[in-house]
Structure formats: C-alpha cells, structure tokens
Design a protein around this motif. Structure first.
Motif, mmCIF file in Angstrom:
data_model
loop_
_atom_site.group_PDB
_atom_site.id
_atom_site.type_symbol
_atom_site.label_atom_id
_atom_site.label_comp_id
_atom_site.label_asym_id
_atom_site.label_seq_id
_atom_site.Cartn_x
_atom_site.Cartn_y
_atom_site.Cartn_z
ATOM 1 N N SER A 12 0.822 -1.207 0.000
ATOM 2 C CA SER A 12 0.000 0.000 0.000
ATOM 3 C C SER A 12 0.860 1.263 0.000
ATOM 4 C CB SER A 12 -0.963 0.006 1.186
ATOM 5 O OG SER A 12 -0.268 0.018 2.408
ATOM 6 N N ILE A 13 1.945 1.264 0.769
ATOM 7 C CA ILE A 13 2.803 2.443 0.787
ATOM 8 C C ILE A 13 3.524 2.611 -0.543
ATOM 9 C CG2 ILE A 13 4.918 1.461 1.795
ATOM 10 C CD1 ILE A 13 3.471 4.744 2.941
ATOM 11 N N TRP A 14 3.927 1.508 -1.174
ATOM 12 C CA TRP A 14 4.587 1.589 -2.477
ATOM 13 C C TRP A 14 3.629 2.186 -3.518
ATOM 14 C CZ3 TRP A 14 9.445 1.580 -3.815
ATOM 15 C CH2 TRP A 14 9.773 1.486 -5.160
ATOM 16 N N PHE A 37 6.388 0.267 11.393
ATOM 17 C CA PHE A 37 6.398 -0.115 9.979
ATOM 18 C C PHE A 37 7.779 0.204 9.419
ATOM 19 C CE2 PHE A 37 5.142 0.882 5.462
ATOM 20 C CZ PHE A 37 4.974 -0.433 5.093
ATOM 21 N N PRO A 38 8.790 -0.608 9.765
ATOM 22 C CA PRO A 38 10.174 -0.296 9.406
ATOM 23 C C PRO A 38 10.442 -0.281 7.901
ATOM 24 C CG PRO A 38 10.024 -2.515 10.312
ATOM 25 C CD PRO A 38 8.666 -1.869 10.481
ATOM 26 N N GLN A 39 9.620 -0.968 7.104
ATOM 27 C CA GLN A 39 9.841 -1.011 5.664
ATOM 28 C C GLN A 39 9.587 0.342 5.001
ATOM 29 O OE1 GLN A 39 7.620 -2.872 7.297
ATOM 30 N NE2 GLN A 39 7.935 -5.018 6.899
ATOM 31 N N ALA A 40 8.808 1.198 5.626
ATOM 32 C CA ALA A 40 8.434 2.478 5.014
ATOM 33 C C ALA A 40 9.660 3.310 4.635
ATOM 34 C CB ALA A 40 7.518 3.261 5.942
ATOM 35 N N LEU A 43 11.547 1.657 1.658
ATOM 36 C CA LEU A 43 10.813 1.876 0.406
ATOM 37 C C LEU A 43 10.956 3.310 -0.073
ATOM 38 C CD1 LEU A 43 7.550 -0.108 1.191
ATOM 39 C CD2 LEU A 43 9.322 -0.747 -0.440
ATOM 40 N N LEU A 44 10.873 4.252 0.853
ATOM 41 C CA LEU A 44 11.015 5.667 0.509
ATOM 42 C C LEU A 44 12.378 5.952 -0.114
ATOM 43 C CD1 LEU A 44 9.694 8.486 0.695
ATOM 44 C CD2 LEU A 44 10.752 8.710 2.940
ATOM 45 N N LYS A 45 13.429 5.423 0.502
ATOM 46 C CA LYS A 45 14.783 5.637 -0.020
ATOM 47 C C LYS A 45 14.986 4.961 -1.374
ATOM 48 C CE LYS A 45 17.008 6.223 4.454
ATOM 49 N NZ LYS A 45 17.931 5.639 5.434
ATOM 50 N N ASN A 46 14.317 3.826 -1.601
ATOM 51 C CA ASN A 46 14.441 3.122 -2.880
ATOM 52 C C ASN A 46 13.672 3.816 -3.995
ATOM 53 O OD1 ASN A 46 16.082 1.106 -1.873
ATOM 54 N ND2 ASN A 46 14.379 -0.258 -1.407
ATOM 55 N N ARG A 47 12.622 4.547 -3.665
ATOM 56 C CA ARG A 47 11.755 5.149 -4.684
ATOM 57 C C ARG A 47 12.137 6.577 -5.047
ATOM 58 N NH1 ARG A 47 9.617 6.078 -8.676
ATOM 59 N NH2 ARG A 47 7.464 5.784 -9.268
ATOM 60 N N PHE A 48 12.667 7.329 -4.080
ATOM 61 C CA PHE A 48 12.925 8.756 -4.278
ATOM 62 C C PHE A 48 14.343 9.128 -3.909
ATOM 63 C CE2 PHE A 48 8.383 8.394 -3.250
ATOM 64 C CZ PHE A 48 7.842 8.987 -4.373
ATOM 65 N N GLN A 49 14.784 10.230 -4.488
ATOM 66 C CA GLN A 49 16.063 10.819 -4.090
ATOM 67 C C GLN A 49 15.719 11.865 -3.030
ATOM 68 O OE1 GLN A 49 18.186 12.768 -7.227
ATOM 69 N NE2 GLN A 49 19.821 13.435 -5.889
#
Length: 62
Positions: A12-14, A37-40, A43-49
């Motif tokens: 959902s966050i992705w 929710f440690p994955q957040a 995921l944020l670092k993987n998706r955005f600069q």
C-alpha cells in the motif's frame, strides 16, 4: 453492522509513492501512530532521491 479497516503495508505504501511520482507531486508527508512499519523508510529511499534542506543559521553580533 459492517466495519472496514485499512492497514498500511509495503504494497500500500509503495502504491502511494508511485502516485506521488506519477503525478509529479513536489512533496509528501506521513505519520505513524502506534504500529511500527520499518519497511516504510527503506521503500522511501528506494523510490525517491531524498534531499534535506538545511536553513543557514542566522548569527547576531551585539
């Protein structure tokens, strides 16, 4: 009586991050109440600069 409950997970966050990029939204915010929710962050670092904006401190002389 019927209740609908929503929980945040990696999928959902992705999807939300994808919408931010798709619509060219300049920023976003989020918060967390009570549930880890440690994955957040990953995921944020993987998706955005991520760019941190640091305001220069003002100094005063007397």
């Amino acid at each position: 009586m019927k209740h609908e409950v929503w929980f945040e997970d990696a999928r959902s966050i992705w999807s939300k991050y994808r919408l931010v990029a798709e619509y060219g939204i300049a920023g976003m915010g989020g918060w967390q109440l009570g549930l880890p929710f440690p994955q957040a962050e990953t995921l944020l670092k993987n998706r955005f600069q991520i760019q941190k904006i640091i305001e220069k401190q003002k100094t005063f002389t007397i």
